[in-house]
Design a protein around this motif. Structure first.
Motif, PDB file in Angstrom:
ATOM      1  N   VAL B  44       0.845  -1.196   0.000  1.00  0.00           N
ATOM      2  CA  VAL B  44       0.000   0.000   0.000  1.00  0.00           C
ATOM      3  C   VAL B  44       0.883   1.250   0.000  1.00  0.00           C
ATOM      4  CG1 VAL B  44      -1.693   1.309   1.326  1.00  0.00           C
ATOM      5  CG2 VAL B  44      -1.879  -1.190   1.165  1.00  0.00           C
ATOM      6  N   VAL B  47       2.381   1.926  -3.414  1.00  0.00           N
ATOM      7  CA  VAL B  47       1.492   2.509  -4.409  1.00  0.00           C
ATOM      8  C   VAL B  47       1.220   3.977  -4.072  1.00  0.00           C
ATOM      9  CG1 VAL B  47      -0.815   2.385  -5.420  1.00  0.00           C
ATOM     10  CG2 VAL B  47       0.473   0.285  -4.970  1.00  0.00           C
ATOM     11  N   VAL B  48       0.975   4.253  -2.787  1.00  0.00           N
ATOM     12  CA  VAL B  48       0.706   5.630  -2.377  1.00  0.00           C
ATOM     13  C   VAL B  48       1.891   6.525  -2.707  1.00  0.00           C
ATOM     14  CG1 VAL B  48       0.362   7.144  -0.392  1.00  0.00           C
ATOM     15  CG2 VAL B  48      -0.924   5.010  -0.582  1.00  0.00           C
ATOM     16  N   TRP B  51       2.044   7.227  -6.370  1.00  0.00           N
ATOM     17  CA  TRP B  51       0.947   8.113  -6.764  1.00  0.00           C
ATOM     18  C   TRP B  51       1.235   9.565  -6.363  1.00  0.00           C
ATOM     19  CZ3 TRP B  51      -2.900  10.718  -3.825  1.00  0.00           C
ATOM     20  CH2 TRP B  51      -3.974  11.190  -4.593  1.00  0.00           C
ATOM     21  N   ALA B 158      -0.794  -6.338  -6.954  1.00  0.00           N
ATOM     22  CA  ALA B 158      -1.233  -5.028  -6.485  1.00  0.00           C
ATOM     23  C   ALA B 158      -0.956  -3.970  -7.544  1.00  0.00           C
ATOM     24  CB  ALA B 158      -0.531  -4.683  -5.187  1.00  0.00           C
ATOM     25  N   ILE B 159       0.199  -4.081  -8.177  1.00  0.00           N
ATOM     26  CA  ILE B 159       0.550  -3.078  -9.185  1.00  0.00           C
ATOM     27  C   ILE B 159      -0.376  -3.201 -10.394  1.00  0.00           C
ATOM     28  CG2 ILE B 159       2.355  -2.415 -10.813  1.00  0.00           C
ATOM     29  CD1 ILE B 159       4.364  -2.856  -8.597  1.00  0.00           C
ATOM     30  N   LEU B 161      -3.391  -4.185 -10.372  1.00  0.00           N
ATOM     31  CA  LEU B 161      -4.678  -3.615  -9.975  1.00  0.00           C
ATOM     32  C   LEU B 161      -4.674  -2.098 -10.068  1.00  0.00           C
ATOM     33  CD1 LEU B 161      -6.067  -5.596  -6.922  1.00  0.00           C
ATOM     34  CD2 LEU B 161      -7.098  -5.235  -9.168  1.00  0.00           C
ATOM     35  N   SER B 162      -3.575  -1.489  -9.618  1.00  0.00           N
ATOM     36  CA  SER B 162      -3.569  -0.028  -9.632  1.00  0.00           C
ATOM     37  C   SER B 162      -3.325   0.525 -11.034  1.00  0.00           C
ATOM     38  CB  SER B 162      -2.551   0.528  -8.639  1.00  0.00           C
ATOM     39  OG  SER B 162      -1.538  -0.377  -8.379  1.00  0.00           O
ATOM     40  N   VAL B 163      -2.750  -0.286 -11.907  1.00  0.00           N
ATOM     41  CA  VAL B 163      -2.487   0.188 -13.266  1.00  0.00           C
ATOM     42  C   VAL B 163      -3.745   0.081 -14.130  1.00  0.00           C
ATOM     43  CG1 VAL B 163      -1.241  -0.399 -15.377  1.00  0.00           C
ATOM     44  CG2 VAL B 163      -0.018  -0.231 -13.227  1.00  0.00           C
ATOM     45  N   GLN B 294      -0.530  10.595 -14.383  1.00  0.00           N
ATOM     46  CA  GLN B 294      -0.725   9.147 -14.384  1.00  0.00           C
ATOM     47  C   GLN B 294       0.402   8.438 -15.116  1.00  0.00           C
ATOM     48  OE1 GLN B 294      -4.714   8.822 -15.750  1.00  0.00           O
ATOM     49  NE2 GLN B 294      -5.536   9.348 -13.723  1.00  0.00           N
ATOM     50  N   PHE B 297       3.030   8.042 -12.662  1.00  0.00           N
ATOM     51  CA  PHE B 297       2.655   6.983 -11.737  1.00  0.00           C
ATOM     52  C   PHE B 297       3.050   5.617 -12.306  1.00  0.00           C
ATOM     53  CE2 PHE B 297      -0.989   4.237 -10.202  1.00  0.00           C
ATOM     54  CZ  PHE B 297      -0.513   4.105  -8.920  1.00  0.00           C
ATOM     55  N   LEU B 301       5.964   2.877 -10.999  1.00  0.00           N
ATOM     56  CA  LEU B 301       5.602   1.516 -10.594  1.00  0.00           C
ATOM     57  C   LEU B 301       6.327   0.458 -11.424  1.00  0.00           C
ATOM     58  CD1 LEU B 301       1.785   1.642  -9.814  1.00  0.00           C
ATOM     59  CD2 LEU B 301       3.696   1.480  -8.228  1.00  0.00           C
TER      60      LEU B 301
END
Lengths: 554, 582
Positions: B44, B47-48, B51, B158-159, B161-163, B294, B297, B301
């Motif tokens: 977490v 990712v934060v 971002w 996780a990456i 998912l956030s991408v 983005q 971001f 990542l």
């Protein structure tokens, strides 16, 4: 004659400097490319975004940065690969050099020191030390060098961005490259050192307690002793935790320094604009470049993180190195003794002569003795009278006092190679190598034929045993001849000595642990086919060989 | 065998080593769960951080200014990441420590139970290497490899998912390269693992060769073959260097491929984002698929996506090392002592007459090897028996059985009217039986310490008078009195300073002090010269009067004062003529 051949971490690098430069160069390329890859990508994207925002995207040259980014990616990969391959090649070469170095040092030692070193687990530790030390350049030195040079490269970049950045970079570099590794290393070194001492103590304790295991168990008191062993282990565990905590704390520290560097950099590069209520960059600093700089700092952080661990490893290398250097006892032995190579021993006479051990000075009482060609001597005496010491001294394996005349010339036997070429000596616990039976025997005579091998095996009553082996003479023997009984080991080594066929044969308790038939067989061989010019036998078992010899009571 | 079955049931070909390691890891499952929890928080934070930084960067590039909030958020997340990985490291290393130190305790207690049978595995010094060094060789596996396996799944997921909500194309790049990386890792990595294992073996062999030649250096010097041995060392390491390098070219190729994939995908994503921002993507000219923040971001990542995979590749050797060490450790754990006997033997509670020790058709077979041929005989209280026979016929094995260190024998062995196997099942009766024994092996057992400490090893301290009496009876006083420190003279484990005969006498004194009724002696005269042996035996005769004695001795050292002479052969036990003794 003293050689100052001391081993140091520096000499490890310089031992094969050019071989070492290759991985250094490649690793450097890879590290810089890695840092630059992130920095340039960041700059490229932000610049592209800016260009579009300004409407200048059509004139933006994206081909060059694009090529640079791809090029850096390839450089990074190829560099890493090349570094790993060449570094390992270098490392293997180093291992070879170091092993031969240890070998040479040990060959230089005289027999007494050698015996001391071969005892216990000292050698095993030496071997482990070697494996530890060769990793030093790879694990400690190279990562540090890469981090340092990446810092320099970043400083150059920062200078063009904003010269004031050099100060925080210098301070953080100082912390990252010197202070944190030093602190981690310093804090851990003590624990590493104590841990190693504890380890040695714990091991000797283990061997000591386990050697009395049955007595302790049947008395029902094993528990207490096991507990003390457990207590030592517990202490070791605490030390180990301390070392691991030093490493973890070092990494956390490195992170904190990186964050500080970022905070200070932003502070240097920006000011609070009270109009817009935002932080703006100072005049002349391009935002796109700042993005590249921050990303490069983050990439650099990855290079700095392993340093704390590396310097703990250095502590271990240093302890190992220290131990290796202890191998070098001042060897003052002069090699030139009796001259001419082709002499044959035909007479030995000893005047007021006795052999003794360097450690405790124990040995036999001084004696006068003359031995002529064809003589057979049986030395006997109660235990503790120094029979074995006398024989070892005769073999030149043990220190002695008094005068010795070989063929009428006075000379010194201890470590005298010319003399030892004429002598075969069977010690009380002879050594069998982890090689095939044939290879073990051929150490006595390199070009011995198969028939000759069988002949000596017959002579020592081992032929039947050898025939029953799965691969015959090619059967590999286990480490230190562990799968052989004591008697078999003795006979095998005796067979090797018989192959050597030299004038003087010295046997220390050759019949220990043998049955009467084997004793008879060996006695017969030594009286007939394999009769040496001079035979000296130490034995407490009577045999026909002893009966036919001149008996000397010590 | 059971373990193998279990492996088959899971349907995956797991080596016994891997199963063993997993079982060990189970014991610290709480810590590993904590590590997983921390790992999730770590993701977490990761990712934060990406971002927040992305926003700062975008504003920097576009407006030459930035919002402090995002910078603060980004730096805090970065710090949190550092702190979490610090915590995770501590949890994992402490899990590894607990596993290893517990395993070591287990090994020690197992070795204790094995008693003399431990020599079947290795000698004491080598066992200590296994118990200490080899157990520590598991460290990297438990502290790094094991927890990393979880992160390797978690972080990329996780990456992804956030991408996903940002760019389908970037997601596509990640998704297509990740399996490629994994497939490559399996294909090349498998080959590399094989090569790695081979290299590991060869390296061990080379170390062994160096050890072997080094230990035998004195012998080589006497034979004048040091130069030959050196060139052998040099040749084999040179040869080894060449062959290993060939292997390593391939092995590192797998890492390099991983690295190349990672680097190229980062470059690909950077290019795609850059071109997209310039609105010059061939299929999307004039529009930008991803806004700058983005894009940033995604770029931040990208390296994190491949990092855990690369780390796992680097830590792979930890697994190799651990498995190699496990093979050695399992050799200890799997050396069983059988304390299993069905109770149906109880019925015929035959103690022939009232013999103290009684064998009936007693034999001992172990892994197909006959350690003791079937024998029958009995020893009565106060009887002194001389047991002779060729070496390797099972004389010592018989003594070990009597000491209660193994019960996997066939036939019957009863002591004091009870079956030995029955005694072994209950710790109290076993220790009672053992306390009535005195054990005098070939080389007396000693611990580091004073003579007094060794004499009183494991017994409640008797009076000074009793000690003096025992020393007198064993004729130890002759050589202890002249010592400057007397009974407080130090002995090292090899007993330096005292001769073999003197050590045996001390052993006799110890047996006397222990008050044991049954004396078991294993070749007390081996290594002694005739004269010393005779006088030790004479002492023994005096000292052991009234005790039950079983003494193993070669024909070369006959026990004239024995009541019985047994000779042990392949065919069994024969009682020799008493005349032959006298």
């Amino acid at each position: 004659m003293k050689k100052t051949n001391k081993l140091s971490l520096k000499s490890l690098i310089f031992s094969n400097l050019w071989g070492f430069m290759v991985p250094v160069f490649l690793g450097l390329v890879a590290s810089l490319a890695g840092v630059a890859l992130l920095g340039v990508s960041g700059w490229f994207i932000s610049a592209a975004g800016l260009a579009t925002a300004l409407g200048a995207h059509l004139s933006f040259n994206y081909l060059t940065p694009g090529a640079i980014v791809r090029g850096l990616a390839i450089f990074r990969t190829a560099g890493r690969y090349g570094e790993q391959v060449s570094a390992h090649n270098h490392l293997l070469g180093l291992l070879r050099t170091l092993r031969l170095w240890v070998w040479d040092r040990r060959v230089e030692q005289d027999a007494t020191n050698l015996q001391q070193q071969s005892k216990g687990d000292l050698l095993q530790r030496l071997v482990n030390d070697l494996d530890m030390i060769i990793r030093w350049p790879l694990v400690v030195f190279l990562p540090w060098l890469y981090a340092l040079l990446s810092y320099v490269a970043m400083a150059v970049f920062a200078y063009f961005l904003q010269a004031d950045l050099l100060y925080p970079i210098a301070v953080c570099g100082f912390f990252h490259l010197l202070i944190i590794p030093y602190l981690a290393g310093h804090y851990a070194r003590q624990a590493v050192h104590i841990g190693q001492v504890l380890g040695v103590y714990r091991r000797s304790r283990f061997v000591s307690v386990f050697s009395a295991l049955i007595t302790l168990t049947i008395r029902g008191h094993w528990q207490e002793y096991a507990q003390r062993l457990g207590y030592l282990d517990e202490k070791q565990k605490i030390k180990e935790a301390a070392i691991q905590n030093a490493v973890s704390a070092g990494r956390l520290g490195a992170y904190c320094v990186t964050i500080m560097l970022l905070v200070v950099s932003f502070y240097v590069l920006a000011f609070f604009d009270s109009e817009s209520q935002r932080w703006s960059l100072v005049e002349g600093v391009k935002g796109t470049w700042v993005v590249g700089f921050v990303l490069a700092v983050l990439a650099l952080n990855e290079l700095v993180l392993p340093l704390a661990q590396a310097f703990v490893a250095q502590g271990q290398s240093q302890v190992g190195l220290h131990r290796l250097n202890q191998l070098q006892t001042s060897c003052t032995s002069s090699t030139a003794k009796t001259a001419h190579d082709d002499f044959k021993v035909h007479q030995l006479s000893f005047k007021q002569w006795h052999g003794f051990h360097a450690v405790n000075g124990m040995g036999n009482k001084p004696l006068d003795l003359d031995i002529y060609l064809g003589d057979r001597l049986w030395i006997c005496g109660s235990s503790g009278s120094g029979k074995s010491t006398l024989l070892a001294a005769m073999a030149g394996d043990c220190l002695s006092k008094g005068e010795v005349f070989v063929n009428g010339d006075k000379c010194d036997l201890f470590g005298n190679e010319t003399y030892q070429k004429q002598v075969s000596y069977l010690p009380q616990s002879p050594y069998v190598f982890q090689q095939s039976v044939a290879a073990n025997l051929r150490l006595g005579k390199e070009d011995a034929t198969e028939d000759e091998l069988w002949e000596v095996l017959e002579a020592v009553a081992l032929a039947e045993w050898a025939r029953a082996l799965p691969n015959g003479l090619a059967t590999l023997l286990s480490f230190q001849g562990r799968d052989l009984s004591g008697g078999q080991r003795k006979r095998l080594v005796l067979a090797r000595l018989l192959l050597r066929n030299v004038p003087v044969l010295l046997l220390d308790e050759p019949f220990d642990g043998l049955d009467t038939a084997s004793i008879r067989c060996i006695s017969h061989a030594l009286q007939h086919d394999f009769r040496p010019n001079i035979l000296v036998l130490v034995s407490h078992v009577s045999s026909s060989l002893g009966d036919s010899a001149k008996k000397i009571e010590l | 065998m059971q373990k193998k079955k279990a492996a088959k049931q899971t349907g995956r070909a797991k080596t016994p080593e891997a199963i063993f390691l997993n079982q060990l890891a189970e014991s610290q499952s709480a810590r590993y769960r904590a590590a997983k929890g921390i790992g999730s928080l770590f993701v977490v934070a990761l990712v934060v951080q990406a971002w927040a930084f992305a926003h700062v960067f975008a504003e920097l590039a576009l407006h030459q200014s930035f919002s402090m909030l995002f910078l603060f958020l980004g730096l805090s997340a970065l710090w949190l990441r550092a702190f979490l990985s610090f915590l995770r490291e501590r949890v994992c290393t402490s899990a590894s420590r607990h596993i290893r130190y517990d395993l070591r305790k287990k090994l020690l207690s197992h070795l204790t139970k094995l008693g003399p049978a431990r020599s079947r595995i290795d000698e004491d010094a080598a066992l200590s290497t296994r118990v200490y060094e080899q157990v520590d060789a598991l460290d990297d596996f438990f502290s790094r490899y094991k927890p990393q396996v979880f992160m390797v799944v978690l972080i990329p997921c996780a990456i992804l998912l956030s991408v996903a909500p940002i760019s389908w194309i970037a997601l596509g790049v990640f998704i297509t390269t990740a399996p490629l990386v994994i497939v490559f890792m399996i294909f090349v990595g498998h080959k590399a693992a094989q090569a790695n294992r081979r290299q590991f073996n060869v390296l061990a062999m080379l170390s062994n060769q160096f050890m072997d030649l080094s230990v035998g250096l004195a012998e080589l010097k006497r034979l004048g073959k040091t130069q030959q041995a050196k060139s052998r060392l040099s040749d084999s390491s040179g040869e080894y260097q060449r062959t290993t390098m060939n292997v390593l070219y391939l092995a590192f190729l797998s890492t390099a491929t991983l690295e190349l994939f990672a680097s190229l995908s980062i470059a690909m994503i950077a290019l795609y984002l850059g071109l997209g921002l310039l609105e010059s993507l061939p299929w999307q000219v004039g529009e930008s698929p991803v806004p700058l923040a983005q894009a940033m971001f995604l770029l931040l990542l990208a390296p994190e996506f491949y990092l855990p995979l690369r780390q796992l590749g680097n830590d792979y050797h930890a697994k190799q090392k651990a498995e190699a060490a496990t093979t050695d450790l399992m050799a200890i754990i799997n050396t069983e002592i059988a304390i299993v006997r069905s109770s149906n033997l109880k019925e015929e509670n035959t103690s022939r007459d009232n013999a103290l020790i009684c064998f009936e058709n007693l034999s001992w077979q172990e892994s197909g090897r006959q350690r003791l041929a079937a024998i029958t005989g009995s020893i009565y209280e106060g009887e002194r028996v001389w047991l002779s026979g060729e070496s390797g016929i099972g004389k010592s094995s018989l003594l070990y059985l009597l000491l209660g260190f193994d019960a996997a024998y066939q036939g019957q062995l009863s002591v004091k009217g009870r079956h030995l196997s029955e005694l072994l099942t209950c710790p109290q009766t076993l220790s009672k039986w053992r306390r009535s024994l005195a054990w005098l092996p070939q080389t007396p057992e000693w611990v580091n310490g004073s003579i007094r400490r060794n004499l009183l090893l494991g017994i409640t301290p008797p009076t000074e008078l009793a000690i003096e009496d025992a020393l007198l009876k064993s004729q130890c006083d002759e050589f202890i009195k002249p010592l400057p420190d007397g009974l407080d003279t130090a002995l090292t484990e090899i007993g330096t300073g005292l001769s073999g005969g003197q050590m045996q006498r001390l052993s006799i004194a110890r047996a006397l002090l222990s008050g044991a009724e049954v004396w078991l002696l294993d070749e007390p005269c081996s290594g002694l010269d005739q004269e010393t042996a005779q006088s030790v035996l004479a002492t023994l005769e005096q000292a052991s009067k009234g005790k039950t004695v079983l003494v193993v001795s070669h024909d070369t050292h006959p026990i004239y004062w024995a009541d019985k002479h047994w000779s042990l052969t392949q065919g069994g036990l024969y009682e020799e003529d008493k005349q032959a003794i006298a």
